[in-house]
Design a protein around this motif. Structure first.
Motif, PDB file in Angstrom:
ATOM      1  N   GLN A  32     -25.273 -26.032  24.066  1.00  0.00           N
ATOM      2  CA  GLN A  32     -25.355 -25.006  23.899  1.00  0.00           C
ATOM      3  C   GLN A  32     -25.830 -24.515  22.628  1.00  0.00           C
ATOM      4  OE1 GLN A  32     -24.093 -22.263  25.519  1.00  0.00           O
ATOM      5  NE2 GLN A  32     -23.589 -23.928  27.598  1.00  0.00           N
ATOM      6  N   GLY A  33     -25.636 -25.365  21.498  1.00  0.00           N
ATOM      7  CA  GLY A  33     -26.319 -25.424  20.256  1.00  0.00           C
ATOM      8  C   GLY A  33     -27.545 -24.755  20.211  1.00  0.00           C
ATOM      9  N   HIS A  34     -28.578 -25.884  20.959  1.00  0.00           N
ATOM     10  CA  HIS A  34     -30.002 -25.357  21.561  1.00  0.00           C
ATOM     11  C   HIS A  34     -29.825 -23.786  21.734  1.00  0.00           C
ATOM     12  CE1 HIS A  34     -29.661 -29.968  21.342  1.00  0.00           C
ATOM     13  NE2 HIS A  34     -30.828 -30.263  20.066  1.00  0.00           N
ATOM     14  N   ASN A  67     -31.779 -45.770  22.558  1.00  0.00           N
ATOM     15  CA  ASN A  67     -31.055 -44.896  23.707  1.00  0.00           C
ATOM     16  C   ASN A  67     -30.524 -43.839  23.686  1.00  0.00           C
ATOM     17  OD1 ASN A  67     -29.550 -47.519  24.024  1.00  0.00           O
ATOM     18  ND2 ASN A  67     -28.784 -47.756  22.070  1.00  0.00           N
ATOM     19  N   TYR A  68     -31.523 -42.708  22.847  1.00  0.00           N
ATOM     20  CA  TYR A  68     -31.796 -41.579  22.362  1.00  0.00           C
ATOM     21  C   TYR A  68     -31.689 -40.933  23.626  1.00  0.00           C
ATOM     22  CZ  TYR A  68     -30.983 -36.718  20.517  1.00  0.00           C
ATOM     23  OH  TYR A  68     -30.507 -35.686  20.223  1.00  0.00           O
ATOM     24  N   PRO A  69     -30.176 -40.006  24.848  1.00  0.00           N
ATOM     25  CA  PRO A  69     -31.184 -39.648  26.217  1.00  0.00           C
ATOM     26  C   PRO A  69     -31.889 -38.632  26.097  1.00  0.00           C
ATOM     27  CG  PRO A  69     -29.219 -38.793  24.860  1.00  0.00           C
ATOM     28  CD  PRO A  69     -29.938 -39.052  23.996  1.00  0.00           C
ATOM     29  N   ALA A 143     -39.836 -19.748  13.157  1.00  0.00           N
ATOM     30  CA  ALA A 143     -39.296 -21.270  13.634  1.00  0.00           C
ATOM     31  C   ALA A 143     -38.180 -21.002  13.382  1.00  0.00           C
ATOM     32  CB  ALA A 143     -40.062 -21.737  13.456  1.00  0.00           C
ATOM     33  N   TYR A 144     -37.296 -21.577  14.611  1.00  0.00           N
ATOM     34  CA  TYR A 144     -35.539 -21.606  14.875  1.00  0.00           C
ATOM     35  C   TYR A 144     -35.435 -23.146  14.785  1.00  0.00           C
ATOM     36  CZ  TYR A 144     -36.689 -17.033  16.464  1.00  0.00           C
ATOM     37  OH  TYR A 144     -37.225 -15.545  15.892  1.00  0.00           O
ATOM     38  N   PHE A 145     -34.486 -23.408  13.502  1.00  0.00           N
ATOM     39  CA  PHE A 145     -33.416 -24.275  13.263  1.00  0.00           C
ATOM     40  C   PHE A 145     -31.643 -24.023  12.648  1.00  0.00           C
ATOM     41  CE2 PHE A 145     -37.769 -24.606  11.762  1.00  0.00           C
ATOM     42  CZ  PHE A 145     -38.565 -26.243  11.957  1.00  0.00           C
ATOM     43  N   GLY A 146     -31.138 -24.677  13.480  1.00  0.00           N
ATOM     44  CA  GLY A 146     -29.819 -24.966  13.708  1.00  0.00           C
ATOM     45  C   GLY A 146     -29.427 -25.431  12.003  1.00  0.00           C
ATOM     46  N   LEU A 181     -14.962 -29.440  16.782  1.00  0.00           N
ATOM     47  CA  LEU A 181     -16.464 -30.573  16.855  1.00  0.00           C
ATOM     48  C   LEU A 181     -17.935 -30.259  16.615  1.00  0.00           C
ATOM     49  CD1 LEU A 181     -17.033 -33.421  16.340  1.00  0.00           C
ATOM     50  CD2 LEU A 181     -17.291 -33.478  18.552  1.00  0.00           C
ATOM     51  N   ALA A 182     -18.399 -30.000  16.117  1.00  0.00           N
ATOM     52  CA  ALA A 182     -20.325 -29.288  15.691  1.00  0.00           C
ATOM     53  C   ALA A 182     -20.942 -29.807  17.527  1.00  0.00           C
ATOM     54  CB  ALA A 182     -20.795 -29.623  14.894  1.00  0.00           C
ATOM     55  N   ILE A 183     -21.665 -28.776  18.048  1.00  0.00           N
ATOM     56  CA  ILE A 183     -21.814 -29.686  18.989  1.00  0.00           C
ATOM     57  C   ILE A 183     -23.041 -30.684  19.320  1.00  0.00           C
ATOM     58  CG2 ILE A 183     -23.035 -28.842  21.174  1.00  0.00           C
ATOM     59  CD1 ILE A 183     -21.829 -26.261  21.124  1.00  0.00           C
ATOM     60  N   SER A 184     -23.054 -31.632  19.670  1.00  0.00           N
ATOM     61  CA  SER A 184     -24.488 -33.049  19.251  1.00  0.00           C
ATOM     62  C   SER A 184     -24.484 -33.188  20.800  1.00  0.00           C
ATOM     63  CB  SER A 184     -23.794 -33.630  18.120  1.00  0.00           C
ATOM     64  OG  SER A 184     -25.113 -34.788  18.061  1.00  0.00           O
TER      65      SER A 184
HETATM   66  P1  AMP Z   1     -32.504 -31.938  17.734  1.00  0.00           P
HETATM   67  O1  AMP Z   1     -32.634 -31.621  19.100  1.00  0.00           O
HETATM   68  O2  AMP Z   1     -30.635 -32.532  17.991  1.00  0.00           O
HETATM   69  O3  AMP Z   1     -32.781 -32.336  16.936  1.00  0.00           O
HETATM   70  O4  AMP Z   1     -32.466 -30.294  17.425  1.00  0.00           O
HETATM   71  C1  AMP Z   1     -32.732 -29.116  17.800  1.00  0.00           C
HETATM   72  C2  AMP Z   1     -32.682 -28.129  16.824  1.00  0.00           C
HETATM   73  O5  AMP Z   1     -31.262 -27.856  17.391  1.00  0.00           O
HETATM   74  C3  AMP Z   1     -32.545 -28.125  15.331  1.00  0.00           C
HETATM   75  O6  AMP Z   1     -32.713 -27.191  14.556  1.00  0.00           O
HETATM   76  C4  AMP Z   1     -30.826 -28.570  15.195  1.00  0.00           C
HETATM   77  O7  AMP Z   1     -30.703 -27.947  14.191  1.00  0.00           O
HETATM   78  C5  AMP Z   1     -30.455 -26.902  16.001  1.00  0.00           C
HETATM   79  N1  AMP Z   1     -28.983 -27.886  16.656  1.00  0.00           N
HETATM   80  C6  AMP Z   1     -28.892 -29.006  17.300  1.00  0.00           C
HETATM   81  N2  AMP Z   1     -27.179 -29.136  17.085  1.00  0.00           N
HETATM   82  C7  AMP Z   1     -26.339 -28.116  16.994  1.00  0.00           C
HETATM   83  C8  AMP Z   1     -25.661 -26.796  16.859  1.00  0.00           C
HETATM   84  N3  AMP Z   1     -24.178 -27.696  17.161  1.00  0.00           N
HETATM   85  N4  AMP Z   1     -25.778 -25.923  16.526  1.00  0.00           N
HETATM   86  C9  AMP Z   1     -26.554 -25.145  16.349  1.00  0.00           C
HETATM   87  N5  AMP Z   1     -27.986 -25.493  16.594  1.00  0.00           N
HETATM   88  C10 AMP Z   1     -27.597 -27.012  16.460  1.00  0.00           C
END
Ligand code: AMP
Length: 279
Positions: A32-34, A67-69, A143-146, A181-184
């Motif tokens: 959901q973060g992505h 191990n990265y999925p 370009a979009y970043f979290g 919890l921050a989604i990861s």
């Molecule tokens: P990643 O796949 O972990 O490299 O993340 C790709 C992009 O998604 C990066 O810009 C992250 O900052 C963003 N991102 C990852 N998790 C979240 C989150 N929980 N909320 C918002 N953006 C996120």
């Protein structure tokens, strides 16, 4: 959902559309973060490229990389309900590193020296290497970043400015689970005990945000560590409070400066990061 493996084919597709292009770089394991970034990109652009590439040069731990999925089919299904204007770009290492896998070296100054820059040596050079290539190849307007990776956004803004890449960098707020919890992508590796302990990270940050005026740095740090490490399943790697201008950690606050708390916490060998504004 169109999936492009080859840059040339992606370029043909993009050239057939004379509209605004948005880029959302990811390493897959979409959640959901992505999705929040992708949805925002869909509002601002006519075509959205979601890149899915597990970039080896941003990992400083071989096991973490191993191990990265990675599961393209699941990611495709995850995005399938979105607009037809969203496409996936999933290059391989040869496409991304035609002259061999190695990271460029950049000088980002103080913003790269602390927190993630200190505890993951080489990480930001690896991130910047791949983002520079994606931006030059795809030529997005936006370009979009979290903000979950707040320091990374500042690095990318600096990269964009210093190399005059000409893209608009858009920060998106952190998406959280219902309990905070921050989604990861890494959360799914937490066992049930680690998962329930992990809510303490956001809880402690929120407490500190509310109480900032009444606290000194070392009290805040002690509070965070005591709260989080109350569970034996968690271990704090760092707790920093840095000015948002230069991302240099401080122990004394100045009245008119803006600060953010940055933390990294291990649950076993799973590393969780978070940050919170405290003004
Ligand atoms: P990643 O796949 O972990 O490299 O993340 C790709 C992009 O998604 C990066 O810009 C992250 O900052 C963003 N991102 C990852 N998790 C979240 C989150 N929980 N909320 C918002 N953006 C996120």
């Amino acid at each position: 959902m169109l999936v492009f493996k080859a840059l040339e084919k992606l370029k043909v597709h993009l050239n057939s559309k004379s509209f605004k292009i948005g880029l959302v770089p990811t390493m897959g394991g979409l959640h959901q973060g992505h999705l929040s970034l992708i949805k925002k990109a869909c509002l601002d652009n006519q075509t959205v490229v979601v890149s899915i590439y597990v970039n080896p040069t941003q990992f400083n731990d071989e096991n973490d990389l191993k191990n990265y999925p990675f599961d393209l089919e699941t990611d495709k299904t995850f995005l399938s309900s979105l607009s037809k204007n969203v496409v996936i770009y999933n290059p391989d290492n040869d496409e991304m590193y035609p002259s061999g896998i190695k990271r460029n070296s950049y000088n980002f100054g103080s913003i790269s020296h602390h927190m993630e820059g200190k505890f993951r040596p080489g990480h930001f050079n690896g991130v910047a290497t791949v983002i520079e290539k994606l931006i030059k190849d795809i030529k997005p307007h936006n370009a979009y970043f979290g903000e979950k990776d707040y320091q990374q956004i500042q690095i990318i803004k600096a990269l964009n400015n210093s190399l005059k890449l000409g893209v608009k960098i858009i920060s998106c707020s952190t998406e959280r689970e219902k309990d905070g919890l921050a989604i990861s992508t890494r959360n799914k590796f937490l066992n049930p005990r680690q998962r329930s302990a992990a809510i303490k990270i956001h809880f402690a940050l929120q407490e500190l945000k509310l109480k900032k005026g009444a606290k000194k740095f070392f009290d805040m740090k002690r509070f965070f560590i005591n709260t989080v490490e109350h569970s034996k399943d968690l271990k704090v790697e760092y707790f920093c409070i840095a000015s948002i201008d230069d991302l240099v950690p401080v122990e004394i606050f100045e009245k008119f400066k803006k600060y953010r708390i940055f933390v990294a916490v291990f649950a076993g060998n799973i590393r969780l990061i978070d940050n919170e504004e405290i003004n």
